[in-house]
Structures are given as C-alpha cells and as structure tokens.
Design a protein around this motif. Structure first.
Motif, PDB file in Angstrom:
ATOM      1  N   THR A  60       0.814  -1.216   0.000  1.00  0.00           N
ATOM      2  CA  THR A  60       0.000   0.000   0.000  1.00  0.00           C
ATOM      3  C   THR A  60       0.851   1.270   0.000  1.00  0.00           C
ATOM      4  OG1 THR A  60      -0.162   0.006   2.407  1.00  0.00           O
ATOM      5  CG2 THR A  60      -1.930  -1.112   1.188  1.00  0.00           C
ATOM      6  N   GLU A  61       2.157   1.138   0.065  1.00  0.00           N
ATOM      7  CA  GLU A  61       3.043   2.297   0.110  1.00  0.00           C
ATOM      8  C   GLU A  61       3.717   2.517  -1.239  1.00  0.00           C
ATOM      9  OE1 GLU A  61       3.267   4.173   2.919  1.00  0.00           O
ATOM     10  OE2 GLU A  61       1.796   2.817   3.809  1.00  0.00           O
ATOM     11  N   ARG A  62       4.010   3.755  -1.548  1.00  0.00           N
ATOM     12  CA  ARG A  62       4.767   4.137  -2.742  1.00  0.00           C
ATOM     13  C   ARG A  62       4.231   3.498  -4.019  1.00  0.00           C
ATOM     14  NH1 ARG A  62      10.551   2.613  -1.787  1.00  0.00           N
ATOM     15  NH2 ARG A  62      10.807   3.692  -3.752  1.00  0.00           N
ATOM     16  N   LEU A  63       2.946   3.694  -4.282  1.00  0.00           N
ATOM     17  CA  LEU A  63       2.311   3.133  -5.472  1.00  0.00           C
ATOM     18  C   LEU A  63       2.448   4.080  -6.647  1.00  0.00           C
ATOM     19  CD1 LEU A  63      -0.960   1.811  -3.832  1.00  0.00           C
ATOM     20  CD2 LEU A  63       1.136   0.548  -4.255  1.00  0.00           C
ATOM     21  N   VAL A  64       2.477   3.512  -7.847  1.00  0.00           N
ATOM     22  CA  VAL A  64       2.465   4.296  -9.074  1.00  0.00           C
ATOM     23  C   VAL A  64       1.228   3.888  -9.860  1.00  0.00           C
ATOM     24  CG1 VAL A  64       4.956   4.597  -9.177  1.00  0.00           C
ATOM     25  CG2 VAL A  64       3.943   2.621 -10.277  1.00  0.00           C
ATOM     26  N   GLU A  65       0.740   4.800 -10.703  1.00  0.00           N
ATOM     27  CA  GLU A  65      -0.443   4.486 -11.502  1.00  0.00           C
ATOM     28  C   GLU A  65      -0.139   4.748 -12.970  1.00  0.00           C
ATOM     29  OE1 GLU A  65      -5.163   5.591 -11.670  1.00  0.00           O
ATOM     30  OE2 GLU A  65      -4.108   5.647  -9.769  1.00  0.00           O
ATOM     31  N   ALA A  66      -0.495   3.780 -13.803  1.00  0.00           N
ATOM     32  CA  ALA A  66      -0.299   3.908 -15.248  1.00  0.00           C
ATOM     33  C   ALA A  66      -1.372   3.099 -15.942  1.00  0.00           C
ATOM     34  CB  ALA A  66       1.084   3.413 -15.652  1.00  0.00           C
ATOM     35  N   ALA A  67      -1.950   3.670 -16.981  1.00  0.00           N
ATOM     36  CA  ALA A  67      -2.982   3.000 -17.780  1.00  0.00           C
ATOM     37  C   ALA A  67      -4.104   2.449 -16.909  1.00  0.00           C
ATOM     38  CB  ALA A  67      -2.362   1.892 -18.627  1.00  0.00           C
ATOM     39  N   GLY A  68      -4.446   3.178 -15.844  1.00  0.00           N
ATOM     40  CA  GLY A  68      -5.536   2.757 -14.978  1.00  0.00           C
ATOM     41  C   GLY A  68      -5.183   1.662 -13.990  1.00  0.00           C
ATOM     42  N   LEU A  69      -3.907   1.295 -13.919  1.00  0.00           N
ATOM     43  CA  LEU A  69      -3.462   0.267 -12.974  1.00  0.00           C
ATOM     44  C   LEU A  69      -2.691   0.910 -11.831  1.00  0.00           C
ATOM     45  CD1 LEU A  69      -2.119  -2.422 -15.453  1.00  0.00           C
ATOM     46  CD2 LEU A  69      -4.303  -2.420 -14.261  1.00  0.00           C
ATOM     47  N   HIS A  75       6.286  -4.310  -8.944  1.00  0.00           N
ATOM     48  CA  HIS A  75       5.488  -4.859 -10.043  1.00  0.00           C
ATOM     49  C   HIS A  75       5.479  -3.935 -11.257  1.00  0.00           C
ATOM     50  CE1 HIS A  75       3.822  -7.591  -6.874  1.00  0.00           C
ATOM     51  NE2 HIS A  75       4.155  -8.413  -7.838  1.00  0.00           N
ATOM     52  N   ALA A  76       5.523  -2.617 -11.043  1.00  0.00           N
ATOM     53  CA  ALA A  76       5.609  -1.688 -12.165  1.00  0.00           C
ATOM     54  C   ALA A  76       6.905  -1.915 -12.933  1.00  0.00           C
ATOM     55  CB  ALA A  76       5.520  -0.255 -11.663  1.00  0.00           C
ATOM     56  N   LYS A  77       7.985  -2.155 -12.199  1.00  0.00           N
ATOM     57  CA  LYS A  77       9.284  -2.424 -12.837  1.00  0.00           C
ATOM     58  C   LYS A  77       9.226  -3.723 -13.635  1.00  0.00           C
ATOM     59  CE  LYS A  77      14.166  -3.028 -11.816  1.00  0.00           C
ATOM     60  NZ  LYS A  77      15.191  -3.105 -10.770  1.00  0.00           N
ATOM     61  N   GLU A  78       8.621  -4.760 -13.071  1.00  0.00           N
ATOM     62  CA  GLU A  78       8.489  -6.045 -13.764  1.00  0.00           C
ATOM     63  C   GLU A  78       7.720  -5.886 -15.073  1.00  0.00           C
ATOM     64  OE1 GLU A  78       6.767  -8.990 -11.189  1.00  0.00           O
ATOM     65  OE2 GLU A  78       8.463  -8.945  -9.807  1.00  0.00           O
ATOM     66  N   ILE A  79       6.635  -5.119 -15.039  1.00  0.00           N
ATOM     67  CA  ILE A  79       5.833  -4.906 -16.237  1.00  0.00           C
ATOM     68  C   ILE A  79       6.635  -4.099 -17.262  1.00  0.00           C
ATOM     69  CG2 ILE A  79       3.813  -3.673 -17.148  1.00  0.00           C
ATOM     70  CD1 ILE A  79       2.329  -4.673 -14.642  1.00  0.00           C
ATOM     71  N   GLY A  80       7.367  -3.089 -16.788  1.00  0.00           N
ATOM     72  CA  GLY A  80       8.203  -2.306 -17.685  1.00  0.00           C
ATOM     73  C   GLY A  80       9.245  -3.155 -18.387  1.00  0.00           C
TER      74      GLY A  80
END
Length: 85
Positions: A60-69, A75-80
C-alpha cells in the motif's frame, strides 16, 4: 468468526446500517470508504486501503499508476521489463 448478536434489515434503498459497536471496534469514522469482499462463507467488510493491483501483493506504500493500474514499484518495474522485450 464470532456473531455479534446484532441483526439489521436492508431498507427500501438496499442500505444496512453498521452497528455502533463495530464502528467503534474498528475505529470507522463517518464517510470512511468500506470495501466489500465475498467468498463461499458470505460477505465481509473492511476499511478500504488502496493497494497494488498485482495478485496477492497487498503493498500500500509508494504506489504508481499507469494505464488505470495501481501498482507497487516492484510490479511496475516487472511490467516495464516485459514491455521492453
């Protein structure tokens, strides 16, 4: 799980009031966002806390949002990295 011994009826507009004892026990203030969850056993309520949308992450900490996610940085790094391939 234990029964509280409190019964509430659904009103004409589909609403149910949350007993004062529950609100006090969980420190739920007026207008607090409450999330509904279900499984075979029934419906459950909990205070809504936005978190990473990756399955079973729960960060729940330090979240990023992209394309509605909404994702944690891991996990953002993994997707990138997947997108770069």
């Amino acid at each position: 799980m234990r029964a509280l011994g409190v019964i509430r009826k659904i009103d004409d507009m589909g609403r149910i009031s949350v007993p004062m004892e529950v609100r006090r026990a969980y420190n739920w203030k007026p207008y607090a966002p409450i999330e509904f969850l279900t499984d075979e056993g029934g419906v459950y309520l909990r205070l809504y806390r936005p978190g990473c949308m990756a399955e079973a992450c729960g960060e729940t900490e330090r979240l990023v949002e992209a394309a509605g996610l909404r994702l944690c940085r891991k996990h953002a790094k993994e997707i990138g990295e997947l997108v770069k391939r």
